[in-house]
Design a protein around this motif. Structure first.
Motif, PDB file in Angstrom:
ATOM      1  N   SER A  36       0.837  -1.198   0.000  1.00  0.00           N
ATOM      2  CA  SER A  36       0.000   0.000   0.000  1.00  0.00           C
ATOM      3  C   SER A  36       0.875   1.251   0.000  1.00  0.00           C
ATOM      4  N   ILE A  37       0.283   2.391  -0.356  1.00  0.00           N
ATOM      5  CA  ILE A  37       1.035   3.631  -0.472  1.00  0.00           C
ATOM      6  C   ILE A  37       1.593   4.083   0.879  1.00  0.00           C
ATOM      7  N   ASP A  38       0.844   3.816   1.966  1.00  0.00           N
ATOM      8  CA  ASP A  38       1.352   4.224   3.277  1.00  0.00           C
ATOM      9  C   ASP A  38       2.558   3.381   3.696  1.00  0.00           C
ATOM     10  N   GLY A 344      -0.273   9.368   5.231  1.00  0.00           N
ATOM     11  CA  GLY A 344      -0.514   8.043   4.653  1.00  0.00           C
ATOM     12  C   GLY A 344      -1.760   7.397   5.221  1.00  0.00           C
ATOM     13  N   TRP A 345      -1.940   7.553   6.537  1.00  0.00           N
ATOM     14  CA  TRP A 345      -3.120   6.974   7.189  1.00  0.00           C
ATOM     15  C   TRP A 345      -4.402   7.632   6.679  1.00  0.00           C
ATOM     16  N   LYS A 350      -9.374   7.783   4.528  1.00  0.00           N
ATOM     17  CA  LYS A 350     -10.345   8.804   4.119  1.00  0.00           C
ATOM     18  C   LYS A 350     -10.234   9.171   2.644  1.00  0.00           C
ATOM     19  N   GLY A 351      -9.002   9.333   2.161  1.00  0.00           N
ATOM     20  CA  GLY A 351      -8.784   9.764   0.779  1.00  0.00           C
ATOM     21  C   GLY A 351      -7.733  10.852   0.713  1.00  0.00           C
ATOM     22  N   ALA A 352      -7.017  10.918  -0.419  1.00  0.00           N
ATOM     23  CA  ALA A 352      -5.896  11.854  -0.573  1.00  0.00           C
ATOM     24  C   ALA A 352      -6.326  13.313  -0.454  1.00  0.00           C
TER      25      ALA A 352
END
Length: 386
Positions: A36-38, A344-345, A350-352
């Motif tokens: 994942s991105i985080d 990241g969280w 929630k969304g970027a």
């Protein structure tokens, strides 16, 4: 000497290219390693966390060593990192080689700054420091977007090849042009650590921490934010990084001039961006040109953040320049860690599009710390004997 400041700036470009060059390729790294991105963001936050935890101690331990040797050793570590990373090693090894140079990053920065201002007049020091810190914005306008652009054309490994080349050039220049600079008088550890007892310095440190946390909750995910929240592709994002950096060079030069006149006022002016930018991004919505304008304003107000934070902290500890610088670097990177982690969280849960609002919250906390420092400074002036 300005020559030493420019040499320090060149090394700073290499350091920043390695630390922040990862920002533009995080989505590709996440895809390659199937994470994942985080999780990919750990490549930035872990680097910053090591700096935060070890920076002051490493600076104290190396404070008696020849300045040229320290700067050379630091850049050699960054060179090794770029070489190994460009071979797309297993993720654990990529993480390891990312962490190793972090131990010497604050040492390099503190040393480069102290060498730049060592023989300068008091009224020129902030300007020379701004030359060194221009390494941040020059990297943002050249090597960081170029590395992102190259990774878009080929693959993310090429980004690390760019970092390797920059580190090698900086290492050669320092080796050839910087003379040996032995430490003539090593300050005692106690005299430097003593600044930690001063409330004014503590509030300055917290201002730094909250300011950098505010900016990096969004900036760490620059590529991901512009991709998901604003619909930009990799090529467009590299152009935005370029714009960001070009404006940042002007901003750093401007901040250096402003800091010579008013440190607190300059810091507050640029810190206001942590509150302004989320609002402007919300207003710009899906309008491309409005978004580009906001990115330009963002680049101007964000770029001098490390210069402002360091100068603001040093102004409360003039007798311990290198140690105060290392603490500024450490707490700044602790802010990078927290901002990256929370950002990241927020993206995952929630969304970027929500990340800039985290910056607003921490920006307000930074302003609160500035107010508390001002209150203590006025109280100290009133208590001081006439």
């Amino acid at each position: 000497m300005k020559t030493f400041a420019y040499i320090g700036c060149l090394g700073f470009i290499a350091v920043i290219t390695t630390e922040f060059g990862i920002i533009g390729i995080l989505p590709q790294v996440a895809e390659y390693y199937k994470i994942s991105i985080d999780k990919a963001g750990y490549l930035l936050s872990a680097f910053a966390l090591v700096i935060a935890l070890t920076g002051p101690f490493m600076t104290l331990l190396t404070s008696g060593i020849d300045r040229k040797k320290i700067m050379t050793a630091s850049l050699f570590m960054f060179l090794i990192t770029g070489i190994v990373s460009s071979f797309s090693p297993p993720f654990w090894l990529l993480m390891l080689v990312r962490i190793l140079p972090a131990f010497l990053q604050p040492v390099y920065i503190a040393t480069a700054l102290s060498v730049a201002v060592a023989q300068a007049d008091e009224n020129k020091k902030n300007e020379l420091m701004s030359i060194v810190f221009n390494g941040v914005t020059i990297a943002m306008v050249t090597t960081v977007p170029f590395a992102t652009w190259i990774s878009g054309l080929y693959s993310w490994e090429y980004s690390f090849m760019v970092q390797t080349a920059v580190s090698l050039i900086a290492l050669i220049i320092i080796q050839l042009m910087l003379p040996s600079i032995p430490v003539k008088e090593k300050k005692s550890y106690g005299s430097q650590i003593n600044i930690l007892k001063k409330p004014v310095f503590i509030f300055s440190t917290l201002t730094n921490f909250f300011m950098i946390t505010a900016w990096f909750s969004t900036y760490s995910y620059f590529a991901d934010y512009l991709s998901k929240a604003k619909g930009m592709d990799t090529s467009m994002i590299s152009y935005m990084l370029f714009l960001f950096g070009i404006i940042g060079i002007v901003a750093n030069w401007t901040a250096g001039k402003m800091l010579n006149k008013n440190v607190a006022g300059t810091t507050a002016f640029f810190l206001s961006g942590t509150i302004l930018i989320p609002i402007l991004f919300y207003i710009s919505d899906g309008n491309l040109w409005a978004t580009i304008l906001v990115i330009g304003i963002w680049g101007f107000l964000y770029s001098p953040s490390f210069l402002n934070a360091s100068t603001y902290m040093i102004s409360s500890a003039p007798g311990a320049l290198e140690f105060a610088n290392s603490l500024a670097t450490s707490f700044g990177n602790l802010g990078v860690t927290l901002g990256t982690t929370i950002g990241g969280w927020i993206i995952v849960t929630k969304g970027a599009e929500y990340t800039p609002w985290i910056g607003l919250v921490f920006g307000l906390l930074a302003f609160l710390m500035m107010i508390l420092r001002s209150i203590f400074e006025k109280r100290n002036q009133q208590l001081a004997p006439c």
